[in-house]
Design a protein around this motif. Sequence first.
Motif, PDB file in Angstrom:
ATOM      1  N   PHE A   1      -9.671  10.863  -2.234  1.00 35.94           N
ATOM      2  CA  PHE A   1      -8.915  11.770  -1.243  1.00 35.94           C
ATOM      3  C   PHE A   1      -7.638  12.353  -1.590  1.00 35.94           C
ATOM      4  O   PHE A   1      -7.104  13.353  -1.496  1.00 35.94           O
ATOM      5  CB  PHE A   1      -8.860  10.837   0.113  1.00 35.94           C
ATOM      6  CG  PHE A   1      -8.278  11.435   1.211  1.00 35.94           C
ATOM      7  CD1 PHE A   1      -8.693  12.391   2.083  1.00 35.94           C
ATOM      8  CD2 PHE A   1      -6.911  11.060   1.255  1.00 35.94           C
ATOM      9  CE1 PHE A   1      -7.830  12.973   2.992  1.00 35.94           C
ATOM     10  CE2 PHE A   1      -6.195  11.560   2.512  1.00 35.94           C
ATOM     11  CZ  PHE A   1      -6.774  12.615   3.326  1.00 35.94           C
ATOM     12  N   ASN A   2      -6.820  11.401  -2.202  1.00 39.17           N
ATOM     13  CA  ASN A   2      -5.394  11.663  -2.659  1.00 39.17           C
ATOM     14  C   ASN A   2      -5.323  12.968  -3.690  1.00 39.17           C
ATOM     15  O   ASN A   2      -4.624  13.876  -3.500  1.00 39.17           O
ATOM     16  CB  ASN A   2      -4.611  10.291  -3.260  1.00 39.17           C
ATOM     17  CG  ASN A   2      -3.303  10.458  -3.461  1.00 39.17           C
ATOM     18  OD1 ASN A   2      -2.868  11.184  -4.072  1.00 39.17           O
ATOM     19  ND2 ASN A   2      -2.727   9.394  -3.081  1.00 39.17           N
TER      20      ASN A   2
ATOM     21  N   TYR B   1      -1.600   8.597   5.741  1.00 37.30           N
ATOM     22  CA  TYR B   1      -2.971   8.113   5.921  1.00 37.30           C
ATOM     23  C   TYR B   1      -3.518   7.273   4.870  1.00 37.30           C
ATOM     24  O   TYR B   1      -4.239   6.207   5.332  1.00 37.30           O
ATOM     25  CB  TYR B   1      -3.801   9.563   5.758  1.00 37.30           C
ATOM     26  CG  TYR B   1      -5.194   9.488   6.053  1.00 37.30           C
ATOM     27  CD1 TYR B   1      -5.721   9.169   7.356  1.00 37.30           C
ATOM     28  CD2 TYR B   1      -6.089   9.280   5.045  1.00 37.30           C
ATOM     29  CE1 TYR B   1      -6.956   8.918   7.409  1.00 37.30           C
ATOM     30  CE2 TYR B   1      -7.624   9.138   5.124  1.00 37.30           C
ATOM     31  CZ  TYR B   1      -7.927   8.931   6.491  1.00 37.30           C
ATOM     32  OH  TYR B   1      -9.673   8.616   6.733  1.00 37.30           O
ATOM     33  N   THR B   2      -3.213   7.428   3.400  1.00 38.61           N
ATOM     34  CA  THR B   2      -3.699   6.330   2.600  1.00 38.61           C
ATOM     35  C   THR B   2      -3.012   5.062   2.664  1.00 38.61           C
ATOM     36  O   THR B   2      -3.643   4.119   2.387  1.00 38.61           O
ATOM     37  CB  THR B   2      -3.445   7.031   1.181  1.00 38.61           C
ATOM     38  OG1 THR B   2      -2.265   7.632   1.059  1.00 38.61           O
ATOM     39  CG2 THR B   2      -4.592   8.213   1.001  1.00 38.61           C
ATOM     40  N   THR B   3      -2.081   4.876   3.087  1.00 36.25           N
ATOM     41  CA  THR B   3      -1.525   3.764   3.595  1.00 36.25           C
ATOM     42  C   THR B   3      -1.972   2.939   4.475  1.00 36.25           C
ATOM     43  O   THR B   3      -2.354   1.757   4.279  1.00 36.25           O
ATOM     44  CB  THR B   3       0.349   3.875   3.652  1.00 36.25           C
ATOM     45  OG1 THR B   3       0.731   4.267   2.522  1.00 36.25           O
ATOM     46  CG2 THR B   3       0.945   2.413   4.050  1.00 36.25           C
TER      47      THR B   3
ATOM     48  N   GLN C   1       0.861  -1.109  -0.046  1.00 42.20           N
ATOM     49  CA  GLN C   1      -0.122   0.089   0.115  1.00 42.20           C
ATOM     50  C   GLN C   1       0.967   1.298   0.044  1.00 42.20           C
ATOM     51  O   GLN C   1       0.440   2.164  -0.791  1.00 42.20           O
ATOM     52  CB  GLN C   1      -0.888   0.070   1.102  1.00 42.20           C
ATOM     53  CG  GLN C   1      -2.265  -0.736   1.146  1.00 42.20           C
ATOM     54  CD  GLN C   1      -3.195  -0.208   0.162  1.00 42.20           C
ATOM     55  OE1 GLN C   1      -3.170   0.895  -0.125  1.00 42.20           O
ATOM     56  NE2 GLN C   1      -3.933  -1.094  -0.788  1.00 42.20           N
TER      57      GLN C   1
ATOM     58  N   THR D   1      -0.461  12.740   3.326  1.00 43.15           N
ATOM     59  CA  THR D   1      -1.434  12.002   2.608  1.00 43.15           C
ATOM     60  C   THR D   1      -0.948  10.401   2.325  1.00 43.15           C
ATOM     61  O   THR D   1      -1.738   9.507   2.403  1.00 43.15           O
ATOM     62  CB  THR D   1      -1.385  12.497   1.113  1.00 43.15           C
ATOM     63  OG1 THR D   1      -1.958  13.967   1.275  1.00 43.15           O
ATOM     64  CG2 THR D   1      -2.264  11.775   0.163  1.00 43.15           C
TER      65      THR D   1
ATOM     66  N   GLN E   1       0.567   3.926  -2.749  1.00 41.77           N
ATOM     67  CA  GLN E   1      -0.233   5.251  -2.474  1.00 41.77           C
ATOM     68  C   GLN E   1       0.892   6.497  -2.512  1.00 41.77           C
ATOM     69  O   GLN E   1       0.897   7.606  -3.043  1.00 41.77           O
ATOM     70  CB  GLN E   1      -0.586   5.343  -1.134  1.00 41.77           C
ATOM     71  CG  GLN E   1      -1.787   4.426  -0.771  1.00 41.77           C
ATOM     72  CD  GLN E   1      -2.876   4.514  -1.583  1.00 41.77           C
ATOM     73  OE1 GLN E   1      -3.146   5.886  -2.140  1.00 41.77           O
ATOM     74  NE2 GLN E   1      -3.604   3.579  -1.735  1.00 41.77           N
TER      75      GLN E   1
ATOM     76  N   THR F   1       0.325   9.356  -5.159  1.00 41.06           N
ATOM     77  CA  THR F   1       0.597  10.771  -4.806  1.00 41.06           C
ATOM     78  C   THR F   1       1.700  11.642  -5.530  1.00 41.06           C
ATOM     79  O   THR F   1       1.419  12.744  -5.997  1.00 41.06           O
ATOM     80  CB  THR F   1       1.252  10.636  -3.087  1.00 41.06           C
ATOM     81  OG1 THR F   1       0.205  10.095  -2.383  1.00 41.06           O
ATOM     82  CG2 THR F   1       1.358  12.110  -2.667  1.00 41.06           C
TER      83      THR F   1
ATOM     84  N   GLY G   1      -5.640   2.193   3.311  1.00 36.77           N
ATOM     85  CA  GLY G   1      -5.719   1.151   2.350  1.00 36.77           C
ATOM     86  C   GLY G   1      -5.431  -0.560   2.600  1.00 36.77           C
ATOM     87  O   GLY G   1      -5.937  -1.227   2.241  1.00 36.77           O
TER      88      GLY G   1
ATOM     89  N   LEU H   1     -10.110   6.472  -1.515  1.00 37.19           N
ATOM     90  CA  LEU H   1      -8.410   6.850  -1.243  1.00 37.19           C
ATOM     91  C   LEU H   1      -8.090   7.558  -2.576  1.00 37.19           C
ATOM     92  O   LEU H   1      -7.474   8.454  -2.471  1.00 37.19           O
ATOM     93  CB  LEU H   1      -7.878   5.821  -1.163  1.00 37.19           C
ATOM     94  CG  LEU H   1      -8.144   5.079   0.440  1.00 37.19           C
ATOM     95  CD1 LEU H   1      -6.887   3.725   0.667  1.00 37.19           C
ATOM     96  CD2 LEU H   1      -7.917   5.994   1.540  1.00 37.19           C
TER      97      LEU H   1
END
Length: 250
Positions: free
Chosen positions: A128-129, A87-89, A49, A84, A53, A57, A92, A125
């Motif tokens: 959001f990214n 959080y997304t990692t 992840q 970012t 991500q 990004t 995910g 995600l």
Amino acid sequence: MVDLPWSKQMLRLLCSVMFFVVFWPISAPLVLYASFLPFNSVKPALFYQFLLQSYNTGFNYANRNSSSEQKRMSLNQLLLIAGTISYTTCAGALPQIIINRLHVKSVPVQTFCRSILPIPLAAVLAFFNVMTVRSQEPDNGIQVFDSNGNSVGFSKAAGEKAVRETAVSRAALMGTAAAVPNLLVLFLLRFVQRNVILAASVRPVSVTLILSLMIPVSFSLFPQLAAKEELEAELQAAAVDGHLLYHRGL
């Protein structure tokens, strides 16, 4: 919808091809490993992840509209990008975290976490990214042009529209890439239970195919123009033919 001149249609086609060439070769294996392969622990899920991500990004930042930004990355931008990715990692890897931390043994719950939950998660995600990495465009505005290609100023409304539409198109791309392979494998496992290997081999093929088809579709969902009524009052006079053009980014 406004008809674009032939040259602008060719530009959109060229941008779609560039998006496919740059995005697909790396994103396809990352999406497969990060979102669809079952893991026995949280660490490999977090690792893949993090790769996915980080790439998303970096891609979103590199292909933003930077017409009104400073050329050098600021500390705030660096912290925003790091936040970012972090959080997304974690978000995910949430399905694997749920299975491991709650010691889930139920097959239906595991199936939900591995095959159903990643679908909305991938779309959210991705949305959001884009919204976070490119948050400066609505704040600073982006350069807009008339139908002759002449710059008429900077528009925050166009910046907000560009980022929002890019986020929606990216959510559609990643959500579809997650939905079709997972649901197809679930369907095959239900009716071809004796050949699990055949069902599992469908996943990488379907991920590759869906991404190949959806990348040009997602880029073409929205035209790169803003209607007169969507712009600031001081720019509306420049929209003599009812709209202004802008670069939405990839």
